[in-house]
Write an enzyme that holds these catalytic residues in place. Structure first.
Site, mmCIF file in Angstrom:
data_model
loop_
_atom_site.group_PDB
_atom_site.id
_atom_site.type_symbol
_atom_site.label_atom_id
_atom_site.label_comp_id
_atom_site.label_asym_id
_atom_site.label_seq_id
_atom_site.Cartn_x
_atom_site.Cartn_y
_atom_site.Cartn_z
ATOM 1 N N LYS A 71 -3.365 -4.335 2.000
ATOM 2 C CA LYS A 71 -3.858 -3.182 1.268
ATOM 3 C C LYS A 71 -2.994 -2.934 0.137
ATOM 4 O O LYS A 71 -3.142 -2.624 -0.956
ATOM 5 C CB LYS A 71 -3.850 -1.936 2.271
ATOM 6 C CG LYS A 71 -4.397 -0.427 1.516
ATOM 7 C CD LYS A 71 -4.940 0.545 2.709
ATOM 8 C CE LYS A 71 -3.992 0.574 3.998
ATOM 9 N NZ LYS A 71 -2.516 0.832 3.876
ATOM 10 N N THR A 73 -0.796 -4.801 -1.167
ATOM 11 C CA THR A 73 -0.878 -5.955 -2.242
ATOM 12 C C THR A 73 -2.123 -5.986 -3.294
ATOM 13 O O THR A 73 -2.236 -6.085 -4.472
ATOM 14 C CB THR A 73 -0.702 -7.298 -1.565
ATOM 15 O OG1 THR A 73 0.277 -7.499 -0.743
ATOM 16 C CG2 THR A 73 -0.945 -8.370 -2.530
ATOM 17 N N ARG A 94 3.455 4.946 -1.508
ATOM 18 C CA ARG A 94 4.427 5.348 -0.495
ATOM 19 C C ARG A 94 5.793 4.763 -0.461
ATOM 20 O O ARG A 94 5.658 3.452 -0.645
ATOM 21 C CB ARG A 94 3.755 5.658 0.961
ATOM 22 C CG ARG A 94 2.724 6.499 1.104
ATOM 23 C CD ARG A 94 2.119 6.500 2.545
ATOM 24 N NE ARG A 94 1.491 5.006 2.699
ATOM 25 C CZ ARG A 94 1.336 4.629 3.845
ATOM 26 N NH1 ARG A 94 1.677 5.074 4.911
ATOM 27 N NH2 ARG A 94 0.875 3.445 4.078
ATOM 28 N N LYS A 105 6.762 -4.310 11.352
ATOM 29 C CA LYS A 105 5.668 -4.144 10.390
ATOM 30 C C LYS A 105 6.112 -4.876 9.038
ATOM 31 O O LYS A 105 5.390 -5.449 8.276
ATOM 32 C CB LYS A 105 5.320 -2.831 10.388
ATOM 33 C CG LYS A 105 4.362 -2.502 9.199
ATOM 34 C CD LYS A 105 3.835 -0.940 9.160
ATOM 35 C CE LYS A 105 2.765 -0.764 8.256
ATOM 36 N NZ LYS A 105 3.277 -0.925 6.892
ATOM 37 N N ALA A 273 0.291 7.093 8.659
ATOM 38 C CA ALA A 273 -0.835 7.634 8.722
ATOM 39 C C ALA A 273 -1.411 7.815 10.177
ATOM 40 O O ALA A 273 -2.334 8.556 10.414
ATOM 41 C CB ALA A 273 -1.857 6.484 7.840
ATOM 42 N N PHE A 301 -3.010 2.631 6.879
ATOM 43 C CA PHE A 301 -3.973 1.998 7.728
ATOM 44 C C PHE A 301 -5.352 1.988 7.462
ATOM 45 O O PHE A 301 -5.573 1.854 6.130
ATOM 46 C CB PHE A 301 -3.672 2.730 9.140
ATOM 47 C CG PHE A 301 -2.202 2.604 9.611
ATOM 48 C CD1 PHE A 301 -1.399 1.341 9.722
ATOM 49 C CD2 PHE A 301 -1.613 3.613 9.788
ATOM 50 C CE1 PHE A 301 -0.223 1.197 10.185
ATOM 51 C CE2 PHE A 301 0.051 3.760 10.418
ATOM 52 C CZ PHE A 301 0.454 2.468 10.513
ATOM 53 N N PHE A 381 -7.427 -15.715 1.975
ATOM 54 C CA PHE A 381 -6.446 -16.488 2.638
ATOM 55 C C PHE A 381 -6.677 -17.911 2.470
ATOM 56 O O PHE A 381 -8.011 -18.176 2.316
ATOM 57 C CB PHE A 381 -6.476 -16.163 4.116
ATOM 58 C CG PHE A 381 -5.327 -14.651 4.347
ATOM 59 C CD1 PHE A 381 -4.158 -15.117 4.871
ATOM 60 C CD2 PHE A 381 -5.873 -13.714 4.048
ATOM 61 C CE1 PHE A 381 -3.236 -13.837 5.455
ATOM 62 C CE2 PHE A 381 -5.129 -12.499 4.200
ATOM 63 C CZ PHE A 381 -3.927 -12.793 4.899
ATOM 64 N N TRP A 409 -2.468 -12.168 -4.204
ATOM 65 C CA TRP A 409 -1.232 -12.692 -3.323
ATOM 66 C C TRP A 409 -0.647 -13.670 -4.297
ATOM 67 O O TRP A 409 0.322 -13.952 -4.584
ATOM 68 C CB TRP A 409 -1.500 -12.958 -2.033
ATOM 69 C CG TRP A 409 -0.275 -13.255 -1.170
ATOM 70 C CD1 TRP A 409 0.989 -12.634 -0.685
ATOM 71 C CD2 TRP A 409 0.375 -14.430 -0.998
ATOM 72 N NE1 TRP A 409 1.787 -13.112 -0.036
ATOM 73 C CE2 TRP A 409 1.734 -14.437 -0.362
ATOM 74 C CE3 TRP A 409 -0.059 -15.670 -1.572
ATOM 75 C CZ2 TRP A 409 2.327 -15.403 -0.112
ATOM 76 C CZ3 TRP A 409 0.703 -17.079 -1.115
ATOM 77 C CH2 TRP A 409 2.050 -16.861 -0.496
#
Length: 556
Positions: A71, A73, A94, A105, A273, A301, A381, A409
């Site tokens: 998210k 990224t 954030r 994480k 969140a 999230f 991916f 990415w």
């Protein structure tokens, strides 16, 4: 393949004064933290409120899985792509917590060629905002216990002190503790505990305040305990709001950094969140709207948590109107939701993808409930097959939402050009009919039930006896007409993290109700959500090091 930190260390950063200049800011508007970081002095911005707002884009996602979604990224890559298309864009994010950074994480600075930099600083101490929040919170704790020790003129009931201490680290040993042992000089022993800093109400107040005076007013209203007659004790009763505000005077100014492609980034505040409201500060978002044609923000999230709270809490307090929403999904994560084991996610599985799509389907429906135009960003991916990508796009089309492949990415802003074009189209051609899900004047039970049934898809809500008692106490104080902040597992639409996909025929159990009076919302705790996480068996910290040369290794 280069690691994220290696890519970040090779970045060609502009001096932060040049990044600021592109936004119409001068050095007089900045408080420098070295060459590449600065705070924007809000007091120095004259007539900023008279500027017209840009477009507001929210980036959200499906429920997180071990397969990864991307998210942040996507947010960063989209912001860079919008700039490439001639739209002056600011991303707002954030600040990362040290708990996840050293736990499991990871950080919150993006990845690959879609990162904010200097990544190492952002993921570690940054400009000290979290330290200020931690200190301000614990000052209240110290003053409260000192008041009890020095005579307790407020007649605080030590059995009903609800204000815990905090630290920005995962440390399960501190969840439940006893303080003031060691005899009379150390005070009166009582049960206490620690939350992680991102769960602190000071953090929530920090993110929802308009300015220093608003912060001080909100802090003064924080409920910390009850007296022997069952009456509330607030921070103002301890006369702590002034000192707390002094500690926060610099932290309240938003932090300005840049992406790998020099797009301006405002990174400020960092509530989780799943246990808080999960959005960066309103000050940063509002500033981004004034400085840019587009402001791209995100909420933590999945859309069931972060987006719901961005719409119902942050947008309500900040008087925001989102113009578009980007829902991030991956083929891998949807296959995981469809029952594929993590070890088998590299293998093509159209049946599992079709089954797991139900999770994305629900999030699409949820965004539409708020009247905001949406697009699905399919974060690509290398293991995704063309057949899988085609199927996912076909399924999205049947739900009436466009899906676009995102390759940020690997390609940075160039990997989101098509996504950026669709976002522009949504903002300029589609009409956002943004609306709240519930009226704050509704009862606490009705507001929670509406979120659970409408957003999660639950059949209903069960309240424990203690939660019902807490609701009655809040109603007695006349403080029940506030938005709801659900504390729920991020891994499922339900309150059971093992129920993946789109669970059916389930109920939500609310075990505790907490009043965050300073922040202005009511927290409903469900399931086993912890406000002080623990470290995994092999924490990320064991692989992090700094070499004699100063090079940082192991930090993602």
């Amino acid at each position: 393949m280069k690691t994220d930190v290696q890519i970040a260390q090779e970045a060609k950063m502009k001096p932060i004064s040049e990044v600021a200049k592109d936004l119409g800011l001068t050095d007089d508007n900045l408080i420098h933290y070295g060459k590449y970081k600065a705070k924007v002095s809000m007091k120095s911005l004259k007539d900023i409120d008279k500027k017209e707002d840009g477009k507001l884009v929210l980036v959200t996602a499906i429920n997180p899985t071990p397969a990864g979604e991307g998210k942040t990224t996507t947010n960063i890559g989209l912001s860079m792509a919008l700039n490439k298309l001639g739209k002056r864009t600011v991303t707002t994010l954030r600040e990362p917590s040290l708990g996840p950074s050293f736990g499991v994480k990871g950080g919150a600075a993006g990845g690959g060629y879609a990162q904010v930099v200097p990544m190492e600083d952002i993921n570690l101490h940054f400009t000290g905002d979290f330290h200020a929040i931690t200190t301000a919170h614990n000052l209240i704790s110290a003053l409260l216990d000192n008041h009890i020790h020095q005579g307790n003129t407020l007649r605080i009931d030590q059995r009903r002190v609800i204000w815990k201490r905090v630290m920005d680290m995962n440390d399960r040993a501190l969840r439940d503790i006893v303080v003031s042992l060691g005899g009379k000089p150390n005070g009166f022993p009582r049960e206490d505990g620690f939350d992680i800093t991102v769960a602190s109400e000071i953090m929530a107040v920090f993110c929802l305040s308009d300015d220093l005076e608003d912060f001080k007013k909100r802090v003064s209203q924080i409920l910390v305990a009850y007296n022997l007659d069952g009456e509330p004790i607030y921070v103002k009763d301890l006369q702590a709001q002034g000192a707390c505000s002094l500690l926060m005077k610099d932290a309240l100014d938003p932090n300005l950094v840049q992406t790998l492609e020099n797009t301006p980034a405002l990174i400020h505040g960092g509530p989780f969140a799943n246990i808080a409201h999960g959005c960066n500060s309103l000050v940063a978002t509002k500033l981004g709207l004034k400085l840019g044609d587009y402001c791209v923000t995100e909420a933590g999230f999945g859309a069931d948590l972060g987006a719901e709270k961005f719409y119902n809490i942050a947008s309500r307090f900040g008087e925001l109107k989102p113009d578009a929403t980007v829902i991030v999904a991956t083929v891998r994560a949807l296959k995981y939701n469809g029952g594929v084991a993590r070890a088998d996610l590299n293998n093509e599985n159209l049946d599992a993808l079709r089954k797991g799509f139900a999770n994305l389907e629900k999030h699409i429906e949820n965004v539409k409930k708020f009247g905001v135009p949406a697009v699905v960003a399919v974060n690509n991916f290398p293991t995704d097959t063309q057949a899988e990508v085609d199927l996912l796009m076909e399924l999205c089309e049947k739900k009436g939402v466009k899906s676009i492949l995102s390759e940020v990415w690997a390609k940075g802003g160039d990997g989101a050009i098509d996504l950026a074009k669709e976002v522009i189209r949504l903002c300029e051609e589609e009409k956002s009919d943004f609306r709240f899900l519930y009226d704050v004047e509704d009862s606490i039970q009705d507001k929670i039930t509406k979120i659970a049934t409408e957003v999660y898809g639950a059949n209903g809500v069960d309240f424990t006896k203690s939660a019902e008692k807490q609701i009655k106490e809040i109603e007695k104080l006349g403080l029940d007409k506030k938005p709801i902040c659900m504390a729920k597992t991020q891994y499922s639409l339900s309150d059971d993290p093992t129920l993946l996909g789109r669970p059916e025929n389930f109920r939500i159990t609310v075990r505790e109700i907490k009043l965050s009076n300073g922040a202005g919302f009511i927290v409903a705790l469900t399931g086993e959500v912890m406000t002080m996480p623990g470290l995994p068996k092999v924490p990320a910290a064991v692989n992090i090091d700094i070499l004699e040369s100063g090079e940082i290794v192991g930090l993602f």
